[in-house]
Design a protein around this motif. Structure first.
Motif, PDB file in Angstrom:
ATOM      1  N   LEU A 291       3.606   8.338  -5.876  1.00  0.00           N
ATOM      2  CA  LEU A 291       2.188   8.759  -5.498  1.00  0.00           C
ATOM      3  C   LEU A 291       1.659   7.459  -5.129  1.00  0.00           C
ATOM      4  CD1 LEU A 291       1.541  11.573  -8.234  1.00  0.00           C
ATOM      5  CD2 LEU A 291       1.786  11.694  -5.640  1.00  0.00           C
ATOM      6  N   CYS A 292       1.810   6.435  -6.123  1.00  0.00           N
ATOM      7  CA  CYS A 292       0.991   5.065  -5.777  1.00  0.00           C
ATOM      8  C   CYS A 292       1.236   4.465  -4.483  1.00  0.00           C
ATOM      9  CB  CYS A 292       1.397   4.012  -7.012  1.00  0.00           C
ATOM     10  SG  CYS A 292       0.349   2.758  -7.098  1.00  0.00           S
ATOM     11  N   TYR A 293       2.570   4.631  -3.997  1.00  0.00           N
ATOM     12  CA  TYR A 293       3.072   4.075  -2.822  1.00  0.00           C
ATOM     13  C   TYR A 293       2.233   4.779  -1.601  1.00  0.00           C
ATOM     14  CZ  TYR A 293       5.753   3.759   1.464  1.00  0.00           C
ATOM     15  OH  TYR A 293       6.258   3.776   2.691  1.00  0.00           O
ATOM     16  N   ARG A 294       2.312   6.235  -1.890  1.00  0.00           N
ATOM     17  CA  ARG A 294       1.695   7.149  -0.781  1.00  0.00           C
ATOM     18  C   ARG A 294       0.109   6.973  -0.594  1.00  0.00           C
ATOM     19  NH1 ARG A 294       5.122  10.447   1.765  1.00  0.00           N
ATOM     20  NH2 ARG A 294       7.122  10.830   0.727  1.00  0.00           N
ATOM     21  N   ILE A 295      -0.501   6.812  -1.593  1.00  0.00           N
ATOM     22  CA  ILE A 295      -1.954   6.852  -1.633  1.00  0.00           C
ATOM     23  C   ILE A 295      -2.598   5.562  -1.218  1.00  0.00           C
ATOM     24  CG2 ILE A 295      -3.862   6.561  -3.325  1.00  0.00           C
ATOM     25  CD1 ILE A 295      -2.462   8.617  -5.280  1.00  0.00           C
ATOM     26  N   ILE A 296      -1.884   4.561  -1.720  1.00  0.00           N
ATOM     27  CA  ILE A 296      -2.406   3.246  -1.164  1.00  0.00           C
ATOM     28  C   ILE A 296      -1.982   2.829   0.230  1.00  0.00           C
ATOM     29  CG2 ILE A 296      -1.976   0.501  -1.620  1.00  0.00           C
ATOM     30  CD1 ILE A 296      -1.787   1.086  -4.516  1.00  0.00           C
ATOM     31  N   ALA A 297      -0.653   3.625   0.757  1.00  0.00           N
ATOM     32  CA  ALA A 297      -0.481   3.477   2.087  1.00  0.00           C
ATOM     33  C   ALA A 297      -1.561   3.979   2.952  1.00  0.00           C
ATOM     34  CB  ALA A 297       0.891   3.887   2.470  1.00  0.00           C
ATOM     35  N   SER A 298      -2.186   5.041   2.528  1.00  0.00           N
ATOM     36  CA  SER A 298      -3.006   5.972   3.093  1.00  0.00           C
ATOM     37  C   SER A 298      -4.432   5.403   3.288  1.00  0.00           C
ATOM     38  CB  SER A 298      -3.129   7.145   2.553  1.00  0.00           C
ATOM     39  OG  SER A 298      -4.219   8.070   3.130  1.00  0.00           O
ATOM     40  N   VAL A 299      -4.826   4.558   1.977  1.00  0.00           N
ATOM     41  CA  VAL A 299      -6.050   3.914   1.988  1.00  0.00           C
ATOM     42  C   VAL A 299      -6.091   2.763   2.880  1.00  0.00           C
ATOM     43  CG1 VAL A 299      -7.411   2.700   0.415  1.00  0.00           C
ATOM     44  CG2 VAL A 299      -6.466   4.847  -0.243  1.00  0.00           C
ATOM     45  N   LEU A 300      -4.848   2.140   3.167  1.00  0.00           N
ATOM     46  CA  LEU A 300      -4.744   0.925   3.819  1.00  0.00           C
ATOM     47  C   LEU A 300      -4.862   1.170   5.418  1.00  0.00           C
ATOM     48  CD1 LEU A 300      -2.588  -1.716   1.704  1.00  0.00           C
ATOM     49  CD2 LEU A 300      -5.153  -1.511   1.972  1.00  0.00           C
ATOM     50  N   ARG A 301      -4.174   2.227   5.559  1.00  0.00           N
ATOM     51  CA  ARG A 301      -4.172   2.673   7.030  1.00  0.00           C
ATOM     52  C   ARG A 301      -5.808   3.060   7.456  1.00  0.00           C
ATOM     53  NH1 ARG A 301       0.510   5.677   6.091  1.00  0.00           N
ATOM     54  NH2 ARG A 301      -0.609   7.504   5.372  1.00  0.00           N
ATOM     55  N   ARG A 302      -6.518   3.484   6.645  1.00  0.00           N
ATOM     56  CA  ARG A 302      -7.804   3.727   7.106  1.00  0.00           C
ATOM     57  C   ARG A 302      -8.934   2.446   6.820  1.00  0.00           C
ATOM     58  NH1 ARG A 302      -5.830   8.488   4.932  1.00  0.00           N
ATOM     59  NH2 ARG A 302      -6.540  10.140   6.348  1.00  0.00           N
ATOM     60  N   TYR A 303      -8.673   1.751   5.872  1.00  0.00           N
ATOM     61  CA  TYR A 303      -9.670   0.842   5.362  1.00  0.00           C
ATOM     62  C   TYR A 303      -9.236  -0.747   5.413  1.00  0.00           C
ATOM     63  CZ  TYR A 303     -11.724   5.180   4.053  1.00  0.00           C
ATOM     64  OH  TYR A 303     -12.237   6.205   3.982  1.00  0.00           O
ATOM     65  N   THR A 304      -8.088  -1.006   5.992  1.00  0.00           N
ATOM     66  CA  THR A 304      -7.508  -2.254   5.728  1.00  0.00           C
ATOM     67  C   THR A 304      -8.309  -3.591   6.101  1.00  0.00           C
ATOM     68  OG1 THR A 304      -5.604  -3.938   6.169  1.00  0.00           O
ATOM     69  CG2 THR A 304      -6.108  -2.187   7.991  1.00  0.00           C
ATOM     70  N   ASP A 305      -9.189  -3.142   7.245  1.00  0.00           N
ATOM     71  CA  ASP A 305     -10.144  -4.205   7.816  1.00  0.00           C
ATOM     72  C   ASP A 305     -11.386  -4.246   6.686  1.00  0.00           C
ATOM     73  OD1 ASP A 305      -8.688  -4.911   9.927  1.00  0.00           O
ATOM     74  OD2 ASP A 305      -9.328  -3.439  11.237  1.00  0.00           O
ATOM     75  N   ALA A 306     -11.975  -3.144   6.401  1.00  0.00           N
ATOM     76  CA  ALA A 306     -13.083  -3.103   5.555  1.00  0.00           C
ATOM     77  C   ALA A 306     -12.582  -3.723   4.146  1.00  0.00           C
ATOM     78  CB  ALA A 306     -13.471  -1.710   5.320  1.00  0.00           C
ATOM     79  N   LEU A 307     -11.662  -3.683   3.834  1.00  0.00           N
ATOM     80  CA  LEU A 307     -11.196  -4.322   2.359  1.00  0.00           C
ATOM     81  C   LEU A 307     -10.750  -5.651   2.514  1.00  0.00           C
ATOM     82  CD1 LEU A 307      -9.300  -1.110   0.751  1.00  0.00           C
ATOM     83  CD2 LEU A 307     -11.723  -1.966   0.315  1.00  0.00           C
ATOM     84  N   ASN A 308     -10.458  -6.022   3.718  1.00  0.00           N
ATOM     85  CA  ASN A 308      -9.864  -7.421   4.024  1.00  0.00           C
ATOM     86  C   ASN A 308      -8.491  -7.516   3.098  1.00  0.00           C
ATOM     87  OD1 ASN A 308      -9.482  -9.814   4.949  1.00  0.00           O
ATOM     88  ND2 ASN A 308     -10.966 -10.836   3.580  1.00  0.00           N
ATOM     89  N   VAL A 309      -7.407  -6.565   3.342  1.00  0.00           N
ATOM     90  CA  VAL A 309      -6.298  -6.458   2.670  1.00  0.00           C
ATOM     91  C   VAL A 309      -5.430  -6.535   3.915  1.00  0.00           C
ATOM     92  CG1 VAL A 309      -4.742  -5.683   0.961  1.00  0.00           C
ATOM     93  CG2 VAL A 309      -7.081  -5.671   0.624  1.00  0.00           C
ATOM     94  N   ARG A 310      -4.428  -7.258   3.725  1.00  0.00           N
ATOM     95  CA  ARG A 310      -3.571  -7.357   4.886  1.00  0.00           C
ATOM     96  C   ARG A 310      -2.465  -6.503   4.871  1.00  0.00           C
ATOM     97  NH1 ARG A 310      -3.481 -13.715   3.830  1.00  0.00           N
ATOM     98  NH2 ARG A 310      -5.249 -14.239   4.443  1.00  0.00           N
ATOM     99  N   GLY A 311      -2.099  -5.912   3.723  1.00  0.00           N
ATOM    100  CA  GLY A 311      -1.081  -5.023   3.561  1.00  0.00           C
ATOM    101  C   GLY A 311      -0.719  -4.862   1.895  1.00  0.00           C
ATOM    102  N   MET A 312       0.072  -4.006   1.597  1.00  0.00           N
ATOM    103  CA  MET A 312       0.718  -3.783   0.433  1.00  0.00           C
ATOM    104  C   MET A 312       1.168  -5.320  -0.346  1.00  0.00           C
ATOM    105  SD  MET A 312       2.411  -0.119  -0.223  1.00  0.00           S
ATOM    106  CE  MET A 312       1.769   1.579   0.540  1.00  0.00           C
ATOM    107  N   SER A 313       1.799  -5.857   0.450  1.00  0.00           N
ATOM    108  CA  SER A 313       2.481  -7.112  -0.069  1.00  0.00           C
ATOM    109  C   SER A 313       1.363  -8.372  -0.242  1.00  0.00           C
ATOM    110  CB  SER A 313       3.419  -7.630   0.764  1.00  0.00           C
ATOM    111  OG  SER A 313       3.014  -7.881   2.172  1.00  0.00           O
ATOM    112  N   ASP A 314      -0.024  -7.887   0.191  1.00  0.00           N
ATOM    113  CA  ASP A 314      -1.012  -8.979   0.000  1.00  0.00           C
ATOM    114  C   ASP A 314      -1.548  -9.026  -1.435  1.00  0.00           C
ATOM    115  OD1 ASP A 314      -3.322 -10.607  -0.120  1.00  0.00           O
ATOM    116  OD2 ASP A 314      -4.102  -9.407   1.821  1.00  0.00           O
ATOM    117  N   ILE A 315      -1.653 -10.186  -2.275  1.00  0.00           N
ATOM    118  CA  ILE A 315      -1.975  -9.998  -3.612  1.00  0.00           C
ATOM    119  C   ILE A 315      -3.199  -9.499  -3.646  1.00  0.00           C
ATOM    120  CG2 ILE A 315      -2.682 -12.355  -3.478  1.00  0.00           C
ATOM    121  CD1 ILE A 315      -1.365 -10.523  -6.436  1.00  0.00           C
ATOM    122  N   ALA A 316      -4.200  -9.415  -2.559  1.00  0.00           N
ATOM    123  CA  ALA A 316      -5.525  -9.032  -2.456  1.00  0.00           C
ATOM    124  C   ALA A 316      -5.547  -7.422  -2.914  1.00  0.00           C
ATOM    125  CB  ALA A 316      -6.007  -9.076  -1.239  1.00  0.00           C
TER     126      ALA A 316
END
Length: 416
Positions: A291-316
């Motif tokens: 569930l963690c994988y699916r939820i965070i993948a969905s969030v980053l698809r939508r808000y990666t620029d807004a959060l300034n997170v480059r992907g799941m492998s980013d420590i941010a």
């Protein structure tokens, strides 16, 4: 075979005390203690839900205001290698997350002191808190580094690899806790050294159970240094597995009552509840990782620029992972606690069977033990059903006491 005089003496004392003491027919508290128990329970419940909500909000704000990306950017000025960036950025991020708990932990300590459960001084409490946070910071940094390494190696399947890695880590933690971690916070001594008179009656119960627990696996914990609470527990796995009795419960409960308490802990020991807990927790965590994988993948698809997170492998992404993990853990609490209550009921049942013939009228003795423990720990006699469903790891004391008095099996389930 001759019965040791100490055993005969124990049985006689137990019988006399059992006759002398009145057995409660239900778990009740005098008016003053009842008011205290109700207030204490309410404050702890507010504390739990408020602290969880506050932590979720703060983690969301950390993600929204890009605190983790700022720390990552500073780490990247030192090194561009992903592994080093994680090792440099993880400690300050974990420190921020753990420090969030300090006000809530301090409030809980203040409440426990106010109601006489904790007698630990503030300097001692702060030192324990600091030690716990240092351990969390050290182990957390290493686990975080390994976690992000798995994500980099397997971006789509890291969740199953992380789950597989968590299983031996869990077993190792359970094994090492009584040997390495617990002694950092409390003093433990072999029961045979501190309370030799208890060893013979305990061994009678072990003989009836057909179980051998070496004397060096029975311990007394000096809980009275810090608390008035009554407790006993089984901890460890494999060669570190042991039974621990608080010195407070040894002092508070007469011999017969104490042996039913030991019988309960023996139930956990014999029925393999720690192993069951590891297996159950492992199954639950597999769903959690997915569930963690699916939820965070969905969030980053939508808000990666807004959060300034480059992907799941980013420590941010760490605050985001912490946010989702905490939310999922909160929602899983009723399931985990229902499993725990089932195990505790099994242990209660086992105690009533294993102490039969060893403790006179063991059901009444168990009922008196529950009354003593409930009064000392300020347990609510009539807790809200929703609170029991969501928070209780043990059945309510009133239910346990009633079961002890009513249990009359035609055929015992565990001990014949």
């Amino acid at each position: 075979m001759r019965i040791p005089r100490l055993v005969l003496l124990f049985c006689f004392v137990s019988f006399v005390l059992a006759c002398a003491q009145s057995t409660p027919h239900a778990y009740t508290l005098p008016p003053d203690k009842l008011a205290q128990a109700k207030a204490f329970a309410f404050i702890r419940q507010v504390l739990y839900f408020a602290s969880t909500a506050a932590t979720l909000i703060v983690l969301a704000l950390m993600a929204r205001f890009r605190i983790a990306p700022a720390i990552r950017n500073r780490a990247e000025r030192v090194s561009q290698r992903p592994a080093f960036v994680v090792l440099l950025a993880a400690p300050p991020l974990l420190l921020i997350i753990t420090i969030l708990d300090l006000p809530w932990d301090a409030w809980a300590q203040s409440v426990s002191r106010r109601y006489g459960i904790s007698i630990q001084s503030w300097p001692s409490w702060l030192w324990d808190w600091a030690k716990a946070e240092l351990i969390t910071l050290l182990i957390g940094t290493l686990v975080t580094a390994g976690f992000y390494w798995l994500i980099r190696r397997s971006p789509r399947h890291w969740w199953i690899w992380a789950w597989l890695a968590s299983l031996p880590l869990t077993v190792a933690t359970v094994f090492l806790a009584p040997l390495v971690i617990d002694p950092l916070f409390n003093r433990f001594q072999p029961l045979v050294t501190t309370r030799p008179a208890l060893v013979a009656p305990i061994e009678r119960i072990l003989t009836r159970a057909g179980v051998t627990i070496p004397r060096d696996r029975l311990f007394e914990m000096a809980a009275s240094d810090k608390t008035t609470a009554l407790n006993a527990y089984v901890t460890g796995v494999g060669s570190s597995k042991r039974v621990v009795l608080y010195d407070t419960i040894i002092s508070a409960e007469p011999p017969a009552e104490l042996m039913t308490t030991f019988g309960h802990e023996l139930g956990h020991y014999v029925l393999g509840h720690i192993t069951q807990g590891i297996v159950f927790g492992g199954a639950l965590s597999l769903l959690g990782f997915l569930l963690c994988y699916r939820i965070i993948a969905s969030v980053l698809r939508r808000y990666t620029d807004a959060l300034n997170v480059r992907g799941m492998s980013d420590i941010a992404s760490l605050p985001l992972f912490a946010l989702v993990a905490l939310a999922l853990s909160f929602l899983a609490e009723p399931v985990a606690n229902a499993f725990s209550r089932w195990q505790e009921h099994q242990a209660d049942l086992y105690s009533l069977e294993v102490t039969a013939g060893v403790v006179p009228n063991q059901g009444a003795a168990a009922a008196r033990a529950f009354q003593i423990e409930g009064e000392r720990d300020l347990e609510d006699p009539t807790p809200n059903r929703f609170i029991v469903f969501w928070l209780y790891t043990h059945p309510p004391v009133a239910d346990r006491l009633r079961f002890a008095l009513e249990y009359r099996p035609a055929v015992p389930r565990y001990v014949h």
